[in-house]
Design an enzyme around this catalytic site. Structure first.
Site, PDB file in Angstrom:
ATOM      1  N   ASP A   1     -56.469 -28.663  54.978  1.00  0.00           N
ATOM      2  CA  ASP A   1     -57.867 -28.524  54.365  1.00  0.00           C
ATOM      3  C   ASP A   1     -58.316 -29.951  53.806  1.00  0.00           C
ATOM      4  OD1 ASP A   1     -57.591 -25.697  54.829  1.00  0.00           O
ATOM      5  OD2 ASP A   1     -55.797 -25.952  53.282  1.00  0.00           O
TER       6      ASP A   1
ATOM      7  N   HIS B   1     -54.936 -21.570  50.196  1.00  0.00           N
ATOM      8  CA  HIS B   1     -55.310 -21.897  51.658  1.00  0.00           C
ATOM      9  C   HIS B   1     -55.808 -20.669  52.309  1.00  0.00           C
ATOM     10  CE1 HIS B   1     -55.076 -23.659  55.672  1.00  0.00           C
ATOM     11  NE2 HIS B   1     -54.091 -22.705  56.067  1.00  0.00           N
TER      12      HIS B   1
HETATM   13  P1  NAD Z   1     -46.597 -19.808  66.726  1.00  0.00           P
HETATM   14  O1  NAD Z   1     -46.485 -18.405  67.062  1.00  0.00           O
HETATM   15  O2  NAD Z   1     -47.086 -20.570  68.165  1.00  0.00           O
HETATM   16  O3  NAD Z   1     -44.952 -20.320  66.640  1.00  0.00           O
HETATM   17  C1  NAD Z   1     -44.355 -19.694  65.512  1.00  0.00           C
HETATM   18  C2  NAD Z   1     -42.898 -19.640  65.722  1.00  0.00           C
HETATM   19  O4  NAD Z   1     -42.270 -18.961  64.726  1.00  0.00           O
HETATM   20  C3  NAD Z   1     -42.456 -18.759  67.098  1.00  0.00           C
HETATM   21  O5  NAD Z   1     -41.791 -19.620  68.033  1.00  0.00           O
HETATM   22  C4  NAD Z   1     -41.745 -17.445  66.486  1.00  0.00           C
HETATM   23  O6  NAD Z   1     -40.630 -17.281  67.329  1.00  0.00           O
HETATM   24  C5  NAD Z   1     -41.010 -18.292  65.097  1.00  0.00           C
HETATM   25  N1  NAD Z   1     -40.518 -17.213  64.074  1.00  0.00           N
HETATM   26  C6  NAD Z   1     -41.114 -16.064  64.047  1.00  0.00           C
HETATM   27  N2  NAD Z   1     -40.361 -15.571  62.909  1.00  0.00           N
HETATM   28  C7  NAD Z   1     -39.325 -16.398  62.678  1.00  0.00           C
HETATM   29  C8  NAD Z   1     -38.191 -16.402  61.820  1.00  0.00           C
HETATM   30  N3  NAD Z   1     -37.922 -15.421  61.000  1.00  0.00           N
HETATM   31  N4  NAD Z   1     -37.711 -17.468  61.879  1.00  0.00           N
HETATM   32  C9  NAD Z   1     -37.626 -18.441  62.577  1.00  0.00           C
HETATM   33  N5  NAD Z   1     -38.474 -18.505  63.606  1.00  0.00           N
HETATM   34  C10 NAD Z   1     -39.774 -17.512  63.601  1.00  0.00           C
HETATM   35  O7  NAD Z   1     -47.470 -19.938  65.524  1.00  0.00           O
HETATM   36  P2  NAD Z   1     -47.822 -21.611  65.330  1.00  0.00           P
HETATM   37  O8  NAD Z   1     -49.255 -21.656  65.661  1.00  0.00           O
HETATM   38  O9  NAD Z   1     -46.794 -22.480  65.330  1.00  0.00           O
HETATM   39  O10 NAD Z   1     -47.984 -21.281  63.604  1.00  0.00           O
HETATM   40  C11 NAD Z   1     -46.855 -21.048  62.750  1.00  0.00           C
HETATM   41  C12 NAD Z   1     -47.439 -20.340  61.322  1.00  0.00           C
HETATM   42  O11 NAD Z   1     -48.183 -21.573  60.754  1.00  0.00           O
HETATM   43  C13 NAD Z   1     -48.662 -19.353  61.155  1.00  0.00           C
HETATM   44  O12 NAD Z   1     -48.101 -18.554  60.341  1.00  0.00           O
HETATM   45  C14 NAD Z   1     -49.835 -19.938  61.245  1.00  0.00           C
HETATM   46  O13 NAD Z   1     -50.810 -19.250  60.618  1.00  0.00           O
HETATM   47  C15 NAD Z   1     -49.396 -21.220  60.172  1.00  0.00           C
HETATM   48  N6  NAD Z   1     -50.314 -22.219  60.140  1.00  0.00           N
HETATM   49  C16 NAD Z   1     -50.591 -22.675  58.649  1.00  0.00           C
HETATM   50  C17 NAD Z   1     -51.412 -23.727  58.608  1.00  0.00           C
HETATM   51  C18 NAD Z   1     -51.492 -24.417  57.199  1.00  0.00           C
HETATM   52  O14 NAD Z   1     -52.557 -25.164  56.893  1.00  0.00           O
HETATM   53  N7  NAD Z   1     -50.913 -24.023  56.261  1.00  0.00           N
HETATM   54  C19 NAD Z   1     -51.831 -24.246  59.758  1.00  0.00           C
HETATM   55  C20 NAD Z   1     -51.846 -23.862  61.087  1.00  0.00           C
HETATM   56  C21 NAD Z   1     -50.791 -22.677  61.276  1.00  0.00           C
HETATM   57  C1  LMR Z   2     -55.709 -23.114  59.513  1.00  0.00           C
HETATM   58  O1  LMR Z   2     -56.083 -23.459  58.536  1.00  0.00           O
HETATM   59  O2  LMR Z   2     -55.929 -23.650  60.844  1.00  0.00           O
HETATM   60  C2  LMR Z   2     -54.534 -22.279  59.637  1.00  0.00           C
HETATM   61  O3  LMR Z   2     -54.095 -21.801  58.451  1.00  0.00           O
HETATM   62  C3  LMR Z   2     -54.359 -21.290  60.712  1.00  0.00           C
HETATM   63  C4  LMR Z   2     -55.377 -20.111  60.319  1.00  0.00           C
HETATM   64  O4  LMR Z   2     -54.790 -18.789  60.346  1.00  0.00           O
HETATM   65  O5  LMR Z   2     -56.394 -20.380  59.933  1.00  0.00           O
END
Ligand code: NAD
Ligand code: LMR
Length: 325
Positions: A159, A187
């Protein structure tokens, strides 16, 4: 060359993991002199994919990469880790809010929080990315007593980077001219990216931008809804920019200096955030992994109202996950 840093990463076969791992192994998170040992955690259905990622890391022949462990056992992944980067969890899809993932994802952080408290290194720092990241971080921290809440932070840096880039674009300056952009609270769309205290080329951002309607309207809306806009465009949530933000988060947390940066940390009531929730707040790093919340930033009534709303949302999320705490 100093000794290797052990980094545990959950969800390592996912989208963020695929962008993140090569950059860590190349030295972008901990610097060019630091050997790295990666301990990668996945759930069983993704273990084959994770092994493929490990093969690719091997094929990069990174000089800094000492070892890669792949596992489905949290106790193995977190054993001796100095950094635990908790990415693994379900991302939201189109039309969802991050809070819709609260119960499904929240339970992941109960088991992982206990395992970290039992197995991680004494100097461990934990960073939560999996959404809703503030409340998941609170859940993980609540499982243990050994490390203490100040070791746990959640990622607001994406952000902050979004807000910084948007201010630079609006002002027509290079990104490095923009500083002190802090995103407060959750967030979620309720977050408050504080442009009033940001600086552009050393000047107060509002004076440089000269458009308070934009700063209080389109700017806040664009930053707050950027994650949803990316999901709508890509059909998948942000990954490269999230991995980049995590590198910035850890680097800032590990690099002492005067620069202000934003993390979601355990609130002690600063800026009206409810005590004990993990809220985006301004910090300065005083020693590697050690930070202090900066408490003397002034806010007008518009900002105070926004801070109250995002803080109330965090308190509400805490009520919804009371069983996990
Ligand atoms: P993704 O689905 O591509 O990958 C997530 C991975 O986590 C998968 O490979 C899945 O098998 C694994 N997983 C699920 N449960 C698990 C567990 N208990 N232990 C270990 N691994 C596990 O998703 P992504 O695009 O990599 O996003 C991951 C997370 O990050 C999501 O919750 C997404 O919303 C979040 N995210 C947060 C931000 C932020 O700014 N905070 C930004 C982007 C994404
Ligand atoms: C983001 O801000 O891009 C991540 O938290 C993914 C989402 O769910 O928006």
């Amino acid at each position: 060359m100093s000794s290797a840093t052990t980094v545990a990463i959950t969800g390592a076969a996912g989208q963020i993991g695929y962008s993140l791992l090569p950059r860590i192994a190349a030295g972008e998170m901990f610097g060019p002199d630091r050997k790295i040992r990666l301990q990668l955690l996945e759930i069983p259905p993704a273990l084959d994919a994770l092994r493929g990622v490990a093969m690719e890391l091997q094929d990069c022949a990174f000089p800094l990469l000492e070892e890669v462990v792949t596992t489905t056992d949290p106790d193995v992944a977190f054993s001796g880790a100095s950094w635990c980067l908790l990415v693994g969890s379900k991302p939201r899809g189109p039309g969802m809010e991050r809070a819709d993932l609260l119960l499904e994802n929240g339970r992941i952080f109960v088991g992982q929080g206990s395992s970290i408290d039992a197995r991680a290194a004494a100097d461990c720092r934990v960073v939560v990315v999996g959404n809703p990241c503030n409340t998941n971080c609170m859940i993980a921290a609540a499982q243990g007593s050994r490390l203490g809440p100040e070791r746990y932070s959640a990622m607001m840096r994406l952000d902050q980077n979004r807000a910084t880039a948007l201010l630079a674009q609006k002002a027509g300056v290079a990104v490095e001219e923009v500083g002190d952009v802090i995103v407060y609270g959750n967030h979620s769309p309720s977050m408050y990216p504080d442009a009033a205290n940001a600086r552009i080329a050393g000047q107060p951002a509002p004076a440089v931008i000269g458009d308070s309607d934009w700063l209080r309207g389109e700017f806040l809306e664009t930053v707050g809804q950027r994650g949803a806009a990316i999901i709508a465009a890509r059909g998948l949530s942000s990954a490269a920019s999230a991995a980049n933000a995590l590198i910035d988060h850890v680097h800032a947390l590990n690099t002492p200096g005067k620069t202000l940066h934003g993390l979601a940390v355990c609130s002690r009531g600063e800026y009206g955030m409810p005590r004990g929730v993990w809220a985006g707040l301004p910090v300065r790093t005083s020693a590697p992994g050690v930070f202090a919340v900066v408490e003397d930033i002034e806010h007008d009534s518009f900002a105070r109202n926004a801070l109250e709303k995002t803080g109330a949302e965090l308190a509400h999320e805490r009520e919804l996950v009371a069983d996990f705490l």
